[in-house]
Design an enzyme around this catalytic site. Structure first.
Site, PDB file in Angstrom:
ATOM      1  N   ASP A   1      -1.104 -53.051   9.230  1.00  0.00           N
ATOM      2  CA  ASP A   1      -1.956 -52.246  10.131  1.00  0.00           C
ATOM      3  C   ASP A   1      -3.235 -52.177   9.544  1.00  0.00           C
ATOM      4  OD1 ASP A   1      -2.471 -50.336  12.095  1.00  0.00           O
ATOM      5  OD2 ASP A   1      -2.124 -49.149  10.424  1.00  0.00           O
TER       6      ASP A   1
ATOM      7  N   ASP B   1      -2.917 -49.251  17.338  1.00  0.00           N
ATOM      8  CA  ASP B   1      -2.652 -48.225  16.536  1.00  0.00           C
ATOM      9  C   ASP B   1      -1.448 -47.275  17.554  1.00  0.00           C
ATOM     10  OD1 ASP B   1      -4.685 -47.625  18.029  1.00  0.00           O
ATOM     11  OD2 ASP B   1      -5.497 -46.138  16.454  1.00  0.00           O
TER      12      ASP B   1
ATOM     13  N   ASP C   1      -1.835 -38.709  15.716  1.00  0.00           N
ATOM     14  CA  ASP C   1      -2.550 -39.560  15.008  1.00  0.00           C
ATOM     15  C   ASP C   1      -3.809 -39.044  14.387  1.00  0.00           C
ATOM     16  OD1 ASP C   1      -3.044 -41.554  13.067  1.00  0.00           O
ATOM     17  OD2 ASP C   1      -3.334 -43.074  14.413  1.00  0.00           O
TER      18      ASP C   1
ATOM     19  N   THR D   1      -9.327 -41.630  11.820  1.00  0.00           N
ATOM     20  CA  THR D   1     -10.821 -41.577  12.082  1.00  0.00           C
ATOM     21  C   THR D   1     -11.359 -41.087  13.564  1.00  0.00           C
ATOM     22  OG1 THR D   1     -11.355 -43.689  10.858  1.00  0.00           O
ATOM     23  CG2 THR D   1     -13.103 -43.189  12.547  1.00  0.00           C
TER      24      THR D   1
END
Length: 241
Positions: free
Chosen positions: A6, A95, A116, A119
């Protein structure tokens, strides 16, 4: 054996699985990815299948050239453990696909909200029929602090702080309240909305800033850093030939 990778915007994770059992994993900055992959290929010679989820500009596929490995790039057209109900599946981030797979495998036939915190902050919903509906995307913690500094003349660039005071009695306190407090209210607002429509909802918090936000948020499930690797491995097992 399976190798799943990932690659995020700044950091990567990789894991070696023997069927469904994780036997090795590592996380590091993206500039170390080539060295780590070459080490893994050398040390785990029984690896036969590789799945790559990549949202960065790094291209690592050349590292596997001339290797007797079956390589898969994660995309929505692969066999997945859930059904996608999303208007533009071709734009769905890898993702988000991997995290939805992890939620499906670890909490099957359940209503799951997947947060999640990286960023960017994504908040997605997967119902008890394993249907993925999408959710929201917004700037992550660091991006919010940076934008306040770069897009204004006088606001300072601050490091994140869990000390939130509202009303903020100084410019710094007001920024922390706006960034961290704003994120927490944003997340809990979406959670409240889903809870009003569905019963028995799992709320899963993962990502680089998950541990930091967990100090303030009351989240049902705090997922560890291998959560996304579990999802990638489940997808790879569904597609192995």
């Amino acid at each position: 054996m399976n190798l799943v990778i990932d690659i995020g915007n700044n950091y990567f994770k990789l894991g070696i699985f023997d069927n469904s059992k994780l036997i090795h994993n590592i996380s590091n900055e993206n500039n170390e990815i080539e060295n780590e992959i070459l080490k893994v290929i050398s040390n785990y010679k029984l690896v036969s299948h590789v799945l790559i989820s990549n949202v960065s500009s790094y291209n690592i596929n050349s590292l596997f050239e001339k290797k007797d490995l079956k390589i898969y790039d994660l995309k929505y057209t692969l066999n997945l453990p859930f059904t996608i109900s999303y208007k533009t599946p071709q734009t769905l981030g890898n993702d988000r696909i991997a995290l939805a797979a992890a939620a499906t495998v670890l909490y099957p036939n359940s209503n799951n909200i997947i947060i999640d915190a990286g960023t960017c902050i994504t908040i997605d919903f997967l119902n008890d029929k394993n249907i993925f509906f999408g959710g929201s995307i917004s700037p992550g913690i660091q991006m919010r602090y940076q934008s306040l500094n770069s897009q204004t003349a006088k606001l300072p660039l601050l490091n994140k702080s869990s000390e939130i005071h509202f009303p903020g009695n100084s410019t710094e306190n007001s920024i922390h309240s706006g960034v961290i407090g704003g994120i927490c209210h944003e997340i809990m607002g979406f959670v409240k909305q889903i809870n009003s429509d569905y019963k028995e909802v799992n709320v899963i918090l993962t990502g680089g800033d998950a541990k930091f936000l967990s100090k303030t948020l009351k989240i049902t499930i705090f997922a560890n850093q291998i959560f996304i690797l579990e999802g990638l491995n489940s997808i790879l097992n569904l597609n192995k030939q």
